[in-house]
Design a protein around this motif. Structure first.
Motif, mmCIF file in Angstrom:
data_model
loop_
_atom_site.group_PDB
_atom_site.id
_atom_site.type_symbol
_atom_site.label_atom_id
_atom_site.label_comp_id
_atom_site.label_asym_id
_atom_site.label_seq_id
_atom_site.Cartn_x
_atom_site.Cartn_y
_atom_site.Cartn_z
ATOM 1 N N LEU A 93 -4.568 51.788 19.438
ATOM 2 C CA LEU A 93 -4.785 50.697 20.385
ATOM 3 C C LEU A 93 -5.944 49.805 19.954
ATOM 4 O O LEU A 93 -5.867 48.575 20.059
ATOM 5 C CB LEU A 93 -5.053 51.257 21.778
ATOM 6 C CG LEU A 93 -3.887 51.988 22.462
ATOM 7 C CD1 LEU A 93 -4.350 52.613 23.769
ATOM 8 C CD2 LEU A 93 -2.721 51.040 22.715
ATOM 9 N N MET A 94 -7.012 50.411 19.470
ATOM 10 C CA MET A 94 -8.177 49.636 19.056
ATOM 11 C C MET A 94 -7.896 48.800 17.807
ATOM 12 O O MET A 94 -8.507 47.750 17.606
ATOM 13 C CB MET A 94 -9.367 50.562 18.817
ATOM 14 C CG MET A 94 -9.930 51.189 20.089
ATOM 15 S SD MET A 94 -10.456 49.952 21.340
ATOM 16 C CE MET A 94 -9.035 49.944 22.463
ATOM 17 N N GLU A 95 -6.977 49.258 16.964
ATOM 18 C CA GLU A 95 -6.577 48.461 15.800
ATOM 19 C C GLU A 95 -5.840 47.201 16.226
ATOM 20 O O GLU A 95 -5.978 46.150 15.597
ATOM 21 C CB GLU A 95 -5.680 49.289 14.885
ATOM 22 C CG GLU A 95 -6.407 50.367 14.093
ATOM 23 C CD GLU A 95 -5.452 51.229 13.289
ATOM 24 O OE1 GLU A 95 -4.231 50.927 13.304
ATOM 25 O OE2 GLU A 95 -5.902 52.203 12.660
ATOM 26 N N ARG A 96 -5.057 47.320 17.284
ATOM 27 C CA ARG A 96 -4.230 46.189 17.727
ATOM 28 C C ARG A 96 -4.949 45.255 18.690
ATOM 29 O O ARG A 96 -4.574 44.095 18.828
ATOM 30 C CB ARG A 96 -2.962 46.720 18.418
ATOM 31 C CG ARG A 96 -2.058 47.551 17.534
ATOM 32 C CD ARG A 96 -1.485 46.752 16.383
ATOM 33 N NE ARG A 96 -0.444 47.481 15.685
ATOM 34 C CZ ARG A 96 0.859 47.278 15.872
ATOM 35 N NH1 ARG A 96 1.262 46.370 16.737
ATOM 36 N NH2 ARG A 96 1.744 47.975 15.205
ATOM 37 N N PHE A 97 -5.964 45.768 19.384
ATOM 38 C CA PHE A 97 -6.604 44.983 20.448
ATOM 39 C C PHE A 97 -7.248 43.684 19.957
ATOM 40 O O PHE A 97 -7.119 42.655 20.629
ATOM 41 C CB PHE A 97 -7.637 45.840 21.176
ATOM 42 C CG PHE A 97 -8.254 45.154 22.354
ATOM 43 C CD1 PHE A 97 -7.491 44.832 23.467
ATOM 44 C CD2 PHE A 97 -9.595 44.809 22.359
ATOM 45 C CE1 PHE A 97 -8.059 44.187 24.556
ATOM 46 C CE2 PHE A 97 -10.163 44.171 23.437
ATOM 47 C CZ PHE A 97 -9.396 43.862 24.543
#
Length: 318
Positions: free
Chosen positions: A95-99
């Motif tokens: 999720l943090m990669e995409r946020f």
């Protein structure tokens, strides 16, 4: 900070905590109410007894239900949202990669949309009943009615395929190449911004029309104040509450994942991630994405509530 302001903030924090707890319960229940065995469904043709047992153990589904509940709550509090069925990576890291991609798209889209809406909405309200007002209302209705994917494909056809000004898809992180990041951001950002701007224009026009009819605006005009001063100091300023409301809603909606836009432009954001997770029946990733989107909405709504109190002190006393 006054005691009234502190109480106002604490009340909003308490409301948000209750809502977040409800969202956590719902997201945990998601994997429990799925028909069939979610691990078996997720593995599909990759099924083997060894992979099945390993995935159940990694996701914690081999434990008792009470243990799963406490583990999930503890994981949420520590930022551990489980492991993706599809990739084997932790949900939090995915999720943090995409946020960042979705955050940049949301910020750019909101700036574009708010610029369009403020100019068009205020202008239409100040020229109510004229041809320009009719043009703005028809244009906003057109923007609301046009599907996101059609707007995106139109921009790709004109500015990418024919003119070659911008790339049609892909994403470059801001830290790697700011110029390329901006070039890749323009078309999806405009797609999001134009649609959001059309929605916000209607709300801003209505809000400004309501303020224009107030007595203090007529008084200011009768005193001979310049039109620009009346517009900025009395009309726009007193329309900030509904403007903040619609801006916060649109920003949270975009951050929550504009799935169609991200798929059309191959934008590696939360919306595209959720789309892929649903296709792969990656339930831990779906759970984590839902929880993150809910947190985004709560944070944005909390910030908007605080801004309400800054703009209008009477609100924090209510």
């Amino acid at each position: 900070m006054s005691s009234g302001t502190i109480k106002f903030v604490l009340r909003r924090v308490a409301y948000s905590a209750v809502v977040l707890l409800g969202v956590i319960v719902v997201t945990f229940s998601l994997i429990q109410v799925v028909p069939g065995d979610p691990v078996r469904i997720a593995l599909g043709t990759r099924y083997s007894p060894e992979s099945y047992a390993a995935l159940r153990e990694a996701s914690g589904l081999d434990r008792s239900l009470p243990t799963q509940v406490f583990d999930y709550l503890g994981g949420v509090l520590t930022g551990d949202l489980g492991v993706s069925f599809r990739t084997g990576q932790t949900v939090t890291s995915t999720l943090m990669e995409r946020f960042p991609a979705t955050l940049s798209l949301a910020a750019f889209g909101l700036v574009v949309g708010l610029t369009i809406a403020l100019v068009a909405g205020v202008w239409a309200a100040l020229h109510e009943g004229t041809v320009s007002d009719a043009i703005v209302r028809i244009g906003s209705q057109f923007g609301v009615s046009v599907p996101d994917f059609w707007m995106g494909l139109l921009l790709i056809t004109v500015f990418a395929a024919k003119l070659g000004w911008f790339p049609s898809s892909g994403y470059v992180p801001l830290t790697e190449n700011p110029a390329e990041w901006l070039k890749h951001l323009v078309l999806p950002g405009l797609t999001v911004g134009v649609v959001a701007g059309a929605i916000m224009t209607r709300y801003i026009r209505s809000a400004v029309l309501e303020v224009v009819s107030m007595g203090y605006v007529r008084t200011a005009r009768s005193k001979g104040m310049p039109p620009r001063v009346v517009t900025l100091r009395h009309i726009v300023r007193n329309s900030l509450i509904p403007i903040l409301t619609i801006s916060g809603i649109q920003f949270a909606t975009i951050l929550g994942g504009v799935i169609v836009v991200e798929v059309v432009f191959a934008w590696p954001g939360l919306g595209n991630l959720v789309f892929s997770a649903v296709q792969a029946r990656d339930y831990p990733l779906i759970q984590g994405a839902i929880l993150l989107i809910a947190v985004i909405f709560l944070v944005v709504n909390f910030l908007v509530d605080v801004l309400y109190a800054v703009v209008d002190p009477r609100i924090r006393l209510s």
